[in-house]
Design a protein around this motif. Structure first.
Motif, PDB file in Angstrom:
ATOM      1  N   ALA A   1      13.498  19.390   4.927  1.00  0.00           N
ATOM      2  CA  ALA A   1      12.348  19.296   4.019  1.00  0.00           C
ATOM      3  C   ALA A   1      12.724  19.739   2.617  1.00  0.00           C
ATOM      4  N   PHE A   2      11.901  19.278   1.671  1.00  0.00           N
ATOM      5  CA  PHE A   2      12.062  19.622   0.261  1.00  0.00           C
ATOM      6  C   PHE A   2      10.658  19.721  -0.328  1.00  0.00           C
ATOM      7  N   GLY A   3      10.422  20.726  -1.167  1.00  0.00           N
ATOM      8  CA  GLY A   3       9.074  20.814  -1.716  1.00  0.00           C
ATOM      9  C   GLY A   3       8.954  21.715  -2.928  1.00  0.00           C
TER      10      GLY A   3
ATOM     11  N   ALA B   1       5.534  25.720   0.266  1.00  0.00           N
ATOM     12  CA  ALA B   1       5.089  24.331   0.062  1.00  0.00           C
ATOM     13  C   ALA B   1       5.574  23.439   1.205  1.00  0.00           C
ATOM     14  N   CYS B   2       6.139  22.285   0.870  1.00  0.00           N
ATOM     15  CA  CYS B   2       6.495  21.310   1.920  1.00  0.00           C
ATOM     16  C   CYS B   2       7.599  21.809   2.852  1.00  0.00           C
ATOM     17  N   SER B   3       8.347  22.828   2.436  1.00  0.00           N
ATOM     18  CA  SER B   3       9.401  23.372   3.297  1.00  0.00           C
ATOM     19  C   SER B   3       8.881  24.473   4.210  1.00  0.00           C
TER      20      SER B   3
ATOM     21  N   ALA C   1       7.563  12.624   2.522  1.00  0.00           N
ATOM     22  CA  ALA C   1       6.926  12.562   1.204  1.00  0.00           C
ATOM     23  C   ALA C   1       6.917  11.143   0.678  1.00  0.00           C
ATOM     24  N   ASN C   2       8.030  10.447   0.886  1.00  0.00           N
ATOM     25  CA  ASN C   2       8.179   9.126   0.284  1.00  0.00           C
ATOM     26  C   ASN C   2       9.269   8.380   1.054  1.00  0.00           C
ATOM     27  N   ILE C   3       8.987   7.170   1.479  1.00  0.00           N
ATOM     28  CA  ILE C   3       9.948   6.405   2.283  1.00  0.00           C
ATOM     29  C   ILE C   3      11.275   6.223   1.545  1.00  0.00           C
TER      30      ILE C   3
ATOM     31  N   ASP D   1      -7.721   3.968 -10.197  1.00  0.00           N
ATOM     32  CA  ASP D   1      -7.115   2.697 -10.589  1.00  0.00           C
ATOM     33  C   ASP D   1      -5.748   2.552  -9.901  1.00  0.00           C
ATOM     34  N   THR D   2      -5.766   2.087  -8.662  1.00  0.00           N
ATOM     35  CA  THR D   2      -4.529   1.923  -7.914  1.00  0.00           C
ATOM     36  C   THR D   2      -4.657   0.705  -7.008  1.00  0.00           C
ATOM     37  N   SER D   3      -3.593   0.419  -6.263  1.00  0.00           N
ATOM     38  CA  SER D   3      -3.660  -0.707  -5.324  1.00  0.00           C
ATOM     39  C   SER D   3      -2.862  -0.368  -4.077  1.00  0.00           C
TER      40      SER D   3
ATOM     41  N   GLU E   1      -6.896  11.840 -10.143  1.00  0.00           N
ATOM     42  CA  GLU E   1      -5.565  11.578 -10.712  1.00  0.00           C
ATOM     43  C   GLU E   1      -4.747  10.672  -9.789  1.00  0.00           C
ATOM     44  N   ARG E   2      -4.585   9.421 -10.187  1.00  0.00           N
ATOM     45  CA  ARG E   2      -3.952   8.446  -9.276  1.00  0.00           C
ATOM     46  C   ARG E   2      -2.493   8.761  -8.962  1.00  0.00           C
ATOM     47  N   GLU E   3      -1.817   9.467  -9.893  1.00  0.00           N
ATOM     48  CA  GLU E   3      -0.389   9.759  -9.689  1.00  0.00           C
ATOM     49  C   GLU E   3      -0.156  10.638  -8.459  1.00  0.00           C
TER      50      GLU E   3
ATOM     51  N   THR F   1       4.534   0.026  -1.740  1.00  0.00           N
ATOM     52  CA  THR F   1       5.904  -0.256  -2.169  1.00  0.00           C
ATOM     53  C   THR F   1       6.582   0.972  -2.790  1.00  0.00           C
ATOM     54  N   ARG F   2       5.795   1.835  -3.485  1.00  0.00           N
ATOM     55  CA  ARG F   2       6.418   3.002  -4.128  1.00  0.00           C
ATOM     56  C   ARG F   2       6.614   4.174  -3.179  1.00  0.00           C
ATOM     57  N   THR F   3       5.775   4.256  -2.124  1.00  0.00           N
ATOM     58  CA  THR F   3       5.808   5.470  -1.298  1.00  0.00           C
ATOM     59  C   THR F   3       5.949   5.205   0.200  1.00  0.00           C
TER      60      THR F   3
ATOM     61  N   ARG G   1      -0.413  19.560  -9.510  1.00  0.00           N
ATOM     62  CA  ARG G   1       0.160  18.751 -10.600  1.00  0.00           C
ATOM     63  C   ARG G   1       1.623  18.467 -10.281  1.00  0.00           C
ATOM     64  N   MET G   2       2.066  17.255 -10.616  1.00  0.00           N
ATOM     65  CA  MET G   2       3.456  16.907 -10.296  1.00  0.00           C
ATOM     66  C   MET G   2       4.021  15.921 -11.306  1.00  0.00           C
ATOM     67  N   LYS G   3       5.273  16.153 -11.703  1.00  0.00           N
ATOM     68  CA  LYS G   3       6.005  15.149 -12.475  1.00  0.00           C
ATOM     69  C   LYS G   3       6.819  14.360 -11.454  1.00  0.00           C
ATOM     70  N   GLY G   4       6.165  13.335 -10.876  1.00  0.00           N
ATOM     71  CA  GLY G   4       6.677  12.639  -9.694  1.00  0.00           C
ATOM     72  C   GLY G   4       8.096  12.120  -9.836  1.00  0.00           C
ATOM     73  N   ASN G   5       8.333  11.475 -10.982  1.00  0.00           N
ATOM     74  CA  ASN G   5       9.624  10.867 -11.213  1.00  0.00           C
ATOM     75  C   ASN G   5      10.760  11.878 -11.191  1.00  0.00           C
ATOM     76  N   GLU G   6      10.515  13.033 -11.849  1.00  0.00           N
ATOM     77  CA  GLU G   6      11.553  14.074 -11.908  1.00  0.00           C
ATOM     78  C   GLU G   6      11.731  14.751 -10.549  1.00  0.00           C
TER      79      GLU G   6
HETATM   80  N1  COA Z   1      -1.337   3.394  -8.678  1.00  0.00           N
HETATM   81  C1  COA Z   1      -0.917   2.528  -9.612  1.00  0.00           C
HETATM   82  N2  COA Z   1      -0.080   2.856 -10.603  1.00  0.00           N
HETATM   83  C2  COA Z   1       0.366   4.129 -10.647  1.00  0.00           C
HETATM   84  C3  COA Z   1      -0.045   5.081  -9.711  1.00  0.00           C
HETATM   85  C4  COA Z   1      -0.933   4.671  -8.705  1.00  0.00           C
HETATM   86  N3  COA Z   1      -1.370   5.506  -7.722  1.00  0.00           N
HETATM   87  N4  COA Z   1       0.565   6.250  -9.989  1.00  0.00           N
HETATM   88  C5  COA Z   1       1.331   6.042 -11.073  1.00  0.00           C
HETATM   89  N5  COA Z   1       1.204   4.763 -11.481  1.00  0.00           N
HETATM   90  C6  COA Z   1       1.851   4.102 -12.620  1.00  0.00           C
HETATM   91  C7  COA Z   1       2.287   5.062 -13.671  1.00  0.00           C
HETATM   92  O1  COA Z   1       1.213   5.379 -14.541  1.00  0.00           O
HETATM   93  C8  COA Z   1       3.391   4.301 -14.354  1.00  0.00           C
HETATM   94  O2  COA Z   1       2.822   3.380 -15.241  1.00  0.00           O
HETATM   95  P1  COA Z   1       3.540   3.029 -16.646  1.00  0.00           P
HETATM   96  O3  COA Z   1       4.867   2.435 -16.260  1.00  0.00           O
HETATM   97  O4  COA Z   1       2.595   2.070 -17.250  1.00  0.00           O
HETATM   98  O5  COA Z   1       3.651   4.332 -17.357  1.00  0.00           O
HETATM   99  C9  COA Z   1       4.032   3.500 -13.211  1.00  0.00           C
HETATM  100  O6  COA Z   1       3.047   3.486 -12.160  1.00  0.00           O
HETATM  101  C10 COA Z   1       5.314   4.088 -12.678  1.00  0.00           C
HETATM  102  O7  COA Z   1       5.147   5.475 -12.483  1.00  0.00           O
HETATM  103  P2  COA Z   1       6.302   6.381 -11.973  1.00  0.00           P
HETATM  104  O8  COA Z   1       5.796   7.785 -11.853  1.00  0.00           O
HETATM  105  O9  COA Z   1       7.536   6.142 -12.752  1.00  0.00           O
HETATM  106  O10 COA Z   1       6.511   5.768 -10.505  1.00  0.00           O
HETATM  107  P3  COA Z   1       7.600   6.104  -9.446  1.00  0.00           P
HETATM  108  O11 COA Z   1       8.293   4.884  -9.033  1.00  0.00           O
HETATM  109  O12 COA Z   1       8.420   7.301  -9.820  1.00  0.00           O
HETATM  110  O13 COA Z   1       6.705   6.554  -8.201  1.00  0.00           O
HETATM  111  C11 COA Z   1       5.967   8.550  -7.113  1.00  0.00           C
HETATM  112  C12 COA Z   1       5.834   7.652  -8.324  1.00  0.00           C
HETATM  113  C13 COA Z   1       5.048   9.754  -7.291  1.00  0.00           C
HETATM  114  C14 COA Z   1       5.570   7.775  -5.891  1.00  0.00           C
HETATM  115  C15 COA Z   1       7.442   8.997  -6.963  1.00  0.00           C
HETATM  116  O14 COA Z   1       7.903   9.463  -8.199  1.00  0.00           O
HETATM  117  C16 COA Z   1       7.619  10.068  -5.951  1.00  0.00           C
HETATM  118  O15 COA Z   1       7.434   9.850  -4.767  1.00  0.00           O
HETATM  119  N6  COA Z   1       8.054  11.248  -6.374  1.00  0.00           N
HETATM  120  C17 COA Z   1       8.330  12.348  -5.484  1.00  0.00           C
HETATM  121  C18 COA Z   1       7.072  12.850  -4.922  1.00  0.00           C
HETATM  122  C19 COA Z   1       7.297  13.879  -3.913  1.00  0.00           C
HETATM  123  O16 COA Z   1       8.108  13.717  -3.064  1.00  0.00           O
HETATM  124  N7  COA Z   1       6.536  14.957  -4.020  1.00  0.00           N
HETATM  125  C20 COA Z   1       6.467  15.961  -3.094  1.00  0.00           C
HETATM  126  C21 COA Z   1       7.752  16.635  -2.914  1.00  0.00           C
HETATM  127  S1  COA Z   1       7.564  17.423  -1.439  1.00  0.00           S
END
Ligand code: COA
Length: 319
Positions: free
Chosen positions: A305-307, A111-113, A248-250, A27-29, A150-152, A35-37, A208-213
């Protein structure tokens, strides 16, 4: 004594997975992912393709561009978190296929480093006279440890490999390298499949990742790191010709560029095309920019790099 990059190479698997393909899987678009990455597509290894297969193709290209063959290399170092086997390590698998018969071969898990760690270790070994010419590779098949339900996370990663030939030289070269790590963040980004740890109930073993943190620590750590690079090398903002960051992310890349006051035109970006290829991302981006003529001999490059771990690192190179 310095070490200098004599040649670069990279390889991406043939199969391309676009954001539109992912829309059919989770479930993504496309809009959310872009826009997020900043990611639009990524390459995925074929079923029969392993990390050492990708590494081999990148290594051959790097050795060709340096004009060397297996008999000229006396150190092989591979950054990867997705090795073919527990052992032999990917370095030894490469050594065999490339006809390298001298010196040590090992892989390095950061990892990424991973590539930045590998480059730093190779630089130190060359400077101390333990080797004359190294093959340093970053290679990953992240698709094998990603949870495709896992869409995250599944939208973020891709497969690929990048390599450099690094040789001892009187001229710079790598002028500075700095690594860091902080194991207290282990639970923010990990893949729990392993060898000696028994699998816990309900554990998939996948990434597994806590993306936001992760995002917040990555931005802060990279900002501190680039400040240190400038200060330690008495460089003014603007003196670096090219930033070649982990892809990793723009938004993370933009924050680092802003800290360096570098316009985005001087940042090598591959994140849209490759996604996050972990240890492969920096050497892949470097090779792209060398081959399209943006990076030229004499340019000052900052690779960073960071990972997972967390691990991080920066290498300043007079190309
Ligand atoms: N498609 C659509 N929606 C998604 C989604 C996806 N693929 N993944 C997550 N979402 C949703 C979440 O469920 C959340 O919904 P909610 O607000 O209803 O709870 C919302 O989008 C926002 O999620 P959040 O995690 O806060 O988004 P974000 O802006 O932090 O972006 C990442 C998420 C993963 C792109 C971002 O946190 C990131 O890039 N983190 C670092 C990742 C990284 O660099 N990792 C490797 C290090 S080397």
């Amino acid at each position: 004594m310095y070490s200098r990059i004599a040649g670069t190479g990279s390889y991406l698997p043939e199969k391309v997975l676009t954001n539109f393909d992912l829309e059919k899987m989770v479930d993504t678009s496309d809009e959310w992912i872009r826009t997020r990455t900043g990611i639009e597509r990524r390459h995925i290894a074929a079923e029969h393709e392993t990390t050492s297969d990708l590494a081999y193709r990148a290594a051959v290209a790097a050795m060709d561009s340096a004009g060397v063959d297996g008999s000229d290399i006396d150190l092989v170092l591979v950054g990867t978190t997705t090795p073919d086997l527990v052992f032999p390590n990917v370095g030894c698998l490469l050594q065999e296929r490339l006809g390298i018969r001298n010196g040590p071969a090992f892989s390095l898990e950061a990892a990424c480093s991973g590539f930045i760690y590998g480059l730093t270790v190779a630089d130190a070994m060359l400077k101390s006279g333990q080797a004359r010419r190294a093959l340093v590779v970053g290679a990953e098949t992240m698709s094998r440890i990603v949870d495709w339900t896992e869409r995250e996370t599944c939208v973020l990663f891709g497969d690929g490999a990048g390599a450099v030939v690094l040789e001892a030289s009187d001229e710079p070269g790598i002028v500075y390298a700095k690594l860091g790590a902080d194991g207290r963040y282990r639970d923010l980004l990990y893949a729990s499949s392993g060898v000696s740890k028994p699998k816990e109930e309900g554990e998939s073993g996948l990434l597994r990742m806590k993306g936001n943190e992760v995002f917040k620590v990555a931005v802060k750590t990279l900002e501190t790191m680039v400040d240190e690079v400038l200060e330690s090398n008495r460089l003014d903002k603007g003196e670096i010709d090219w930033l070649i960051p982990h892809q990793a992310n723009i938004r993370i890349i933009q924050a680092t560029a802003k800290r360096l006051q570098m316009p985005m035109e001087r940042v090598v970006l591959t994140v849209a095309e490759h996604g996050n290829t972990s240890a492969a991302s920096v050497p892949l981006a470097l090779d792209v920019a060398v081959r399209d003529g943006r990076v030229k001999r004499g340019d000052l490059l900052l690779l960073e790099a960071f990972g997972g771990g967390f691990t991080w690192g920066a290498v300043l190179v007079r190309y």
